[in-house]
Design a protein around this motif. Structure first.
Motif, mmCIF file in Angstrom:
data_model
loop_
_atom_site.group_PDB
_atom_site.id
_atom_site.type_symbol
_atom_site.label_atom_id
_atom_site.label_comp_id
_atom_site.label_asym_id
_atom_site.label_seq_id
_atom_site.Cartn_x
_atom_site.Cartn_y
_atom_site.Cartn_z
ATOM 1 N N GLN A 42 0.818 -1.213 0.000
ATOM 2 C CA GLN A 42 0.000 0.000 0.000
ATOM 3 C C GLN A 42 0.855 1.267 0.000
ATOM 4 O O GLN A 42 0.366 2.351 -0.301
ATOM 5 N N TYR A 43 2.122 1.142 0.362
ATOM 6 C CA TYR A 43 3.012 2.312 0.371
ATOM 7 C C TYR A 43 4.019 2.279 -0.772
ATOM 8 O O TYR A 43 4.952 3.086 -0.802
ATOM 9 N N ALA A 44 3.839 1.344 -1.701
ATOM 10 C CA ALA A 44 4.726 1.288 -2.862
ATOM 11 C C ALA A 44 4.420 2.463 -3.795
ATOM 12 O O ALA A 44 3.321 3.042 -3.768
ATOM 13 N N VAL A 45 5.403 2.838 -4.611
ATOM 14 C CA VAL A 45 5.213 3.938 -5.559
ATOM 15 C C VAL A 45 5.244 3.387 -6.981
ATOM 16 O O VAL A 45 5.940 2.411 -7.273
ATOM 17 N N ASN A 46 4.448 3.997 -7.832
ATOM 18 C CA ASN A 46 4.433 3.635 -9.245
ATOM 19 C C ASN A 46 5.342 4.579 -10.022
ATOM 20 O O ASN A 46 5.305 5.798 -9.820
ATOM 21 N N VAL A 47 6.129 4.016 -10.914
ATOM 22 C CA VAL A 47 7.072 4.790 -11.713
ATOM 23 C C VAL A 47 6.650 4.721 -13.176
ATOM 24 O O VAL A 47 6.320 3.653 -13.690
ATOM 25 N N THR A 48 6.640 5.877 -13.839
ATOM 26 C CA THR A 48 6.400 5.923 -15.284
ATOM 27 C C THR A 48 7.566 6.639 -15.947
ATOM 28 O O THR A 48 8.170 7.543 -15.360
ATOM 29 N N ASP A 49 7.876 6.203 -17.137
ATOM 30 C CA ASP A 49 8.966 6.814 -17.906
ATOM 31 C C ASP A 49 8.490 6.983 -19.334
ATOM 32 O O ASP A 49 8.444 6.030 -20.105
ATOM 33 N N ALA A 50 8.084 8.209 -19.671
ATOM 34 C CA ALA A 50 7.568 8.506 -21.005
ATOM 35 C C ALA A 50 8.530 9.451 -21.709
ATOM 36 O O ALA A 50 8.654 10.619 -21.329
ATOM 37 N N ALA A 51 9.218 8.923 -22.712
ATOM 38 C CA ALA A 51 10.156 9.723 -23.505
ATOM 39 C C ALA A 51 11.170 10.434 -22.618
ATOM 40 O O ALA A 51 11.522 11.595 -22.851
ATOM 41 N N GLY A 52 11.646 9.755 -21.595
ATOM 42 C CA GLY A 52 12.660 10.324 -20.721
ATOM 43 C C GLY A 52 12.127 11.156 -19.582
ATOM 44 O O GLY A 52 12.903 11.580 -18.720
ATOM 45 N N THR A 53 10.816 11.395 -19.535
ATOM 46 C CA THR A 53 10.212 12.121 -18.428
ATOM 47 C C THR A 53 9.732 11.118 -17.390
ATOM 48 O O THR A 53 8.822 10.335 -17.648
ATOM 49 N N VAL A 54 10.362 11.155 -16.216
ATOM 50 C CA VAL A 54 10.066 10.183 -15.158
ATOM 51 C C VAL A 54 9.125 10.818 -14.147
ATOM 52 O O VAL A 54 9.335 11.945 -13.706
ATOM 53 N N ARG A 55 8.077 10.077 -13.787
ATOM 54 C CA ARG A 55 7.130 10.529 -12.772
ATOM 55 C C ARG A 55 6.964 9.440 -11.711
ATOM 56 O O ARG A 55 6.982 8.256 -12.029
ATOM 57 N N ILE A 56 6.791 9.895 -10.464
ATOM 58 C CA ILE A 56 6.592 9.002 -9.331
ATOM 59 C C ILE A 56 5.188 9.253 -8.795
ATOM 60 O O ILE A 56 4.849 10.387 -8.446
ATOM 61 N N GLN A 57 4.365 8.206 -8.740
ATOM 62 C CA GLN A 57 2.978 8.366 -8.320
ATOM 63 C C GLN A 57 2.726 7.608 -7.019
ATOM 64 O O GLN A 57 3.118 6.456 -6.857
ATOM 65 N N SER A 58 2.088 8.310 -6.083
ATOM 66 C CA SER A 58 1.731 7.698 -4.807
ATOM 67 C C SER A 58 0.452 8.347 -4.301
ATOM 68 O O SER A 58 0.447 9.527 -3.939
ATOM 69 N N GLY A 59 -0.637 7.584 -4.289
ATOM 70 C CA GLY A 59 -1.895 8.089 -3.769
ATOM 71 C C GLY A 59 -2.398 9.288 -4.544
ATOM 72 O O GLY A 59 -2.690 9.206 -5.738
ATOM 73 N N TRP A 60 -2.483 10.435 -3.864
ATOM 74 C CA TRP A 60 -3.066 11.635 -4.464
ATOM 75 C C TRP A 60 -2.063 12.436 -5.285
ATOM 76 O O TRP A 60 -2.452 13.417 -5.925
ATOM 77 N N ALA A 61 -0.819 12.069 -5.267
ATOM 78 C CA ALA A 61 0.208 12.897 -5.904
ATOM 79 C C ALA A 61 0.913 12.161 -7.031
ATOM 80 O O ALA A 61 1.213 10.972 -6.931
#
Length: 255
Positions: free
Chosen positions: A149-168
């Motif tokens: 439940q406290y893990a973070v999701n990582v996305t990498d789109a064309a070199g732009t990295v985003r970290i997603q957790s809950g509301w953010a």
């Protein structure tokens, strides 16, 4: 006769030692030269010093120190034994904390909630930038807070990295430090897991980048009154041409 024989035996022994000792010394020097150089001592990264000197991470460092999470992260960073997993820290900038309800949303958390929130900003494994594409494909990354439940999701789109957790959903804006076994990355948002924030906190939008300045003739293209000024010039020129033609016709008629 026996004394002479003993003297000759001692002389022969000394000669043999004189011939043998240089060879032994040479063999020792060669063995020393062939031995591999000792590995350099591992360099420990002081995370508190790094965050203090690297930039606008004072608020994050303050919360890490207040909750004792800096000790957890530092202990993982100091483990430089072979096969040690290392540590990755996601450090929100000061502006990111100010954007979360003006900072009030975090001040209302209990001590345990605040500590868990800070633990959510660290992954107990070293991840260089080159690994984020594979990390995004492998699924949620566990954090020091523990539990899926406290893990973070990582996305990498064309070199732009985003970290997603809950509301953010935070954007990785820069690499502060990345040398195994320690990586520290700057985020433009504070991670907000739903287990800590049952409802979405009010978060100020990320300011849009300032428009690039316009140079040269293009600066006048959209200037107020530019079109009117051009039309006025054309109109006055047309009037001058018309008046000239009228005078020429009157002169011909008089002749």
């Amino acid at each position: 006769m026996e004394l002479k024989s003993a003297v000759l035996a001692v002389a022969a022994l000394c000669l043999a030692l004189a011939l043998l000792l240089p060879r032994v010394a040479l063999s020792q020097r060669l063995a020393t030269a062939d031995a591999p150089a000792p590995a350099p001592a591992p360099r420990h990264v002081d995370l508190a010093e790094l965050l203090s000197l690297a930039g606008p991470y004072g608020t994050f460092l303050g919360y890490l120190t207040k909750t004792g999470v800096i000790t957890t992260f530092q202990s993982q960073a100091n483990d430089t034994a072979a096969g040690a997993p290392g540590v990755t820290v996601f450090a929100p900038e000061d502006s990111a904390f100010a954007a979360v309800g003006g900072g009030a949303a975090l001040s209302n958390l209990t001590a345990d909630q605040l500590r868990t929130l800070m633990l959510c900003h660290g992954v107990p494994r070293y991840h260089p930038l080159s690994s984020f594409s594979a990390l995004a494909a492998s699924g949620p990354a566990p954090t020091f807070a523990g539990g899926q439940q406290y893990a973070v999701n990582v996305t990498d789109a064309a070199g732009t990295v985003r970290i997603q957790s809950g509301w953010a959903t935070a954007k990785l804006v820069s690499s502060v430090y990345s040398t195994s076994p320690v990586a520290v990355y700057a985020l433009n948002r504070v991670l907000l897991p739903e287990q800590i924030f049952p409802t979405a906190p009010k978060v100020a939008p990320v300011p849009a980048p300032a428009p690039a300045p316009v140079h040269g003739d293009k600066a006048n293209d959209g200037a107020p009154g530019a079109g009117e000024h051009g039309a006025s010039d054309v109109k006055s020129s047309s009037c001058r041409v018309g008046a000239g033609r009228l005078l020429a016709i009157l002169a011909v008629m008089r002749v």
